[in-house]
Scaffold this motif. Structure first.
Motif, PDB file in Angstrom:
ATOM      1  N   UNK A   1      -5.063  44.317   1.058  1.00  0.00           N
ATOM      2  CA  UNK A   1      -5.844  43.561   2.048  1.00  0.00           C
ATOM      3  C   UNK A   1      -5.552  42.066   1.920  1.00  0.00           C
ATOM      4  N   UNK A   2      -5.678  41.365   3.033  1.00  0.00           N
ATOM      5  CA  UNK A   2      -5.476  39.913   2.993  1.00  0.00           C
ATOM      6  C   UNK A   2      -6.337  39.266   4.070  1.00  0.00           C
ATOM      7  N   UNK A   3      -6.554  37.965   3.902  1.00  0.00           N
ATOM      8  CA  UNK A   3      -7.224  37.191   4.943  1.00  0.00           C
ATOM      9  C   UNK A   3      -6.349  35.990   5.243  1.00  0.00           C
ATOM     10  N   UNK A   4      -6.413  35.502   6.457  1.00  0.00           N
ATOM     11  CA  UNK A   4      -5.659  34.314   6.821  1.00  0.00           C
ATOM     12  C   UNK A   4      -6.650  33.235   7.252  1.00  0.00           C
ATOM     13  N   UNK A   5      -6.529  32.059   6.661  1.00  0.00           N
ATOM     14  CA  UNK A   5      -7.426  30.941   6.953  1.00  0.00           C
ATOM     15  C   UNK A   5      -6.574  29.767   7.426  1.00  0.00           C
ATOM     16  N   UNK A   6      -6.816  29.336   8.645  1.00  0.00           N
ATOM     17  CA  UNK A   6      -6.046  28.225   9.243  1.00  0.00           C
ATOM     18  C   UNK A   6      -4.546  28.318   8.948  1.00  0.00           C
ATOM     19  N   UNK A   7      -3.984  29.508   9.181  1.00  0.00           N
ATOM     20  CA  UNK A   7      -2.538  29.661   9.093  1.00  0.00           C
ATOM     21  C   UNK A   7      -1.990  29.994   7.717  1.00  0.00           C
ATOM     22  N   UNK A   8      -2.850  30.063   6.713  1.00  0.00           N
ATOM     23  CA  UNK A   8      -2.371  30.433   5.367  1.00  0.00           C
ATOM     24  C   UNK A   8      -3.009  31.732   4.914  1.00  0.00           C
ATOM     25  N   UNK A   9      -2.161  32.629   4.444  1.00  0.00           N
ATOM     26  CA  UNK A   9      -2.648  33.939   4.046  1.00  0.00           C
ATOM     27  C   UNK A   9      -3.040  33.949   2.566  1.00  0.00           C
ATOM     28  N   UNK A  10      -4.102  34.670   2.246  1.00  0.00           N
ATOM     29  CA  UNK A  10      -4.460  34.896   0.835  1.00  0.00           C
ATOM     30  C   UNK A  10      -4.593  36.387   0.615  1.00  0.00           C
ATOM     31  N   UNK A  11      -3.901  36.881  -0.395  1.00  0.00           N
ATOM     32  CA  UNK A  11      -4.067  38.289  -0.759  1.00  0.00           C
ATOM     33  C   UNK A  11      -5.477  38.465  -1.312  1.00  0.00           C
ATOM     34  N   UNK A  12      -6.045  39.629  -1.062  1.00  0.00           N
ATOM     35  CA  UNK A  12      -7.374  39.903  -1.616  1.00  0.00           C
ATOM     36  C   UNK A  12      -7.243  41.028  -2.642  1.00  0.00           C
ATOM     37  N   UNK A  13      -7.638  40.755  -3.876  1.00  0.00           N
ATOM     38  CA  UNK A  13      -7.637  41.789  -4.916  1.00  0.00           C
ATOM     39  C   UNK A  13      -9.068  41.959  -5.416  1.00  0.00           C
TER      40      UNK A  13
END
Ligand code: GTQ
Length: 349
Positions: free
Chosen positions: A119-131
């Motif tokens: 899973x991941x989220x994208x905030x203002x064009x930058x993605x962060x993996x979610x662990x």
């Protein structure tokens, strides 16, 4: 006396159409001598909520739902979407291949990840993996969409300050129109720029009053807690606790919501304390025994609890336990109204 009362009542009846009310009849309610918390202490069990959330996964897609969430609605506040007096919380699900479409809102969000493999989220064009155990924030006003390119259900806890924003009647929101934002920055950019113990030479705050780091790793936080427990004593009330911090000012990561991780080594038995903040707890590891004003609660892995403010609470743990805590302390501190007692003799003023 009766005539006095009758005359007074007659007076109240006559001023009421003019939208006037006598303060002397309302004083105790307006400025109570101490907090009269309406929030109920309430536990949502993961083994009960998760199957229902998965069932919702069969009912509608993340795109149809916009956000497929079961709201933790405190029984004290029906129809209000609040877990306590000031905060919203819920449990969100996305399935492999789905996208929760891009939108933004004035309310800020933090998310504590329970299950994720891809899973991941994208905030203002930058993605962060979610662990599992990671904390991800969506600053108020930032575009965000959530996706899942891996396996199995991706499940997390959302905490939003929407009830506070709505008390102030300051809500704005809009949809982007596309399912996902364009990626404009390398994954890890924010952490590299603000979260490696260094800061940019030219100071700036991309998210205003919210931390510029929008993903806090559980692995790092957990290692930090375990390391500090090796050579420093536990706080007698709070165990080992580290708070999520904004690297720009050392404060909380959101202007309204505070969050921290607590490590209670096996056998920890705490002392009572109480504070005015409205709190929530998620068990990230182990098992918590919580005494609230003499009532005992047992919380297992991924269980979520609403803890009313100004209640004497004592934590103990029979096994190594890690808790994610969130509360409205950050907002209360800014208003100058936060109070705590670590013992019954502690002054309030
Ligand atoms: O993921 O953006 O639980 O906008 C409630 C509102 C999650 C989100 C919620 C939201 C979101």
């Amino acid at each position: 006396m009766t005539t006095d009362n009758a005359r007074r009542q007659d007076f109240y009846d006559r001023i009421e159409p003019g939208s006037l009310v006598p303060l002397w009849e309302r004083m105790k309610g307006l400025v109570p001598p101490e907090p009269t918390n309406k929030t109920h202490a309430h536990v949502w069990r993961y083994d009960e909520v998760k199957p229902l959330l998965l069932e919702a996964g069969d009912l509608l897609t993340a795109a149809e739902a916009e956000r497929r969430v079961l709201i933790f609605e405190n029984p004290a506040f029906p129809e209000t979407s609040r877990i306590n007096s000031t905060l919203y919380a819920g449990m969100q699900l996305i399935l492999p291949g789905e996208t929760a479409p891009a939108h933004r809102h004035a309310a800020g969000a933090m998310r504590f990840i329970l299950e994720s493999d891809g899973g991941y989220t994208t905030v203002n064009g930058e993605r962060a993996e979610m662990a599992r155990g990671d904390l991800v924030i969506t600053p108020g006003g930032a575009w965000h969409d959530h996706g899942h390119g891996g396996k199995g259900p991706c499940i997390w806890i959302d905490v939003l300050d929407a009830p506070l924003v709505n008390i102030f009647e300051c809500s704005f929101s809009e949809e982007l129109g596309d399912a996902a934002q364009k990626i404009t920055r390398e994954t890890g950019h924010a952490r590299a720029e603000f979260g490696s113990g260094m800061l940019p030479m030219q100071p700036y705050s991309p998210f205003g009053k919210t931390s510029p780091i929008f993903a806090y790793s559980y692995e790092r936080a957990r290692a930090a807690l375990v390391t500090l427990a090796k050579s420093s004593p536990a706080d007698p009330h709070d165990g080992y606790a580290l708070r999520y911090a904004n690297p720009l000012d050392g404060g909380w990561i959101m202007p309204t919501i505070s969050s921290w991780l607590t490590y209670l080594p096996a056998g920890f038995t705490g002392l009572p304390s109480r504070a005015t903040e409205n709190m929530g707890i998620v068990v990230a590891q182990g098992h918590l025994t919580l005494d609230l004003d003499g009532t005992r609660y047992e919380l297992g892995l991924n269980d979520v609890m609403a803890v009313p403010g100004w209640t004497w609470r004592t934590m103990s743990a029979s096994e190594d336990t890690i808790l994610f805590h969130f509360s409205d302390r950050s907002a209360q501190e800014k208003l100058g109204i936060w109070r705590r007692q670590r013992g019954r003799a502690d002054p309030i003023w």
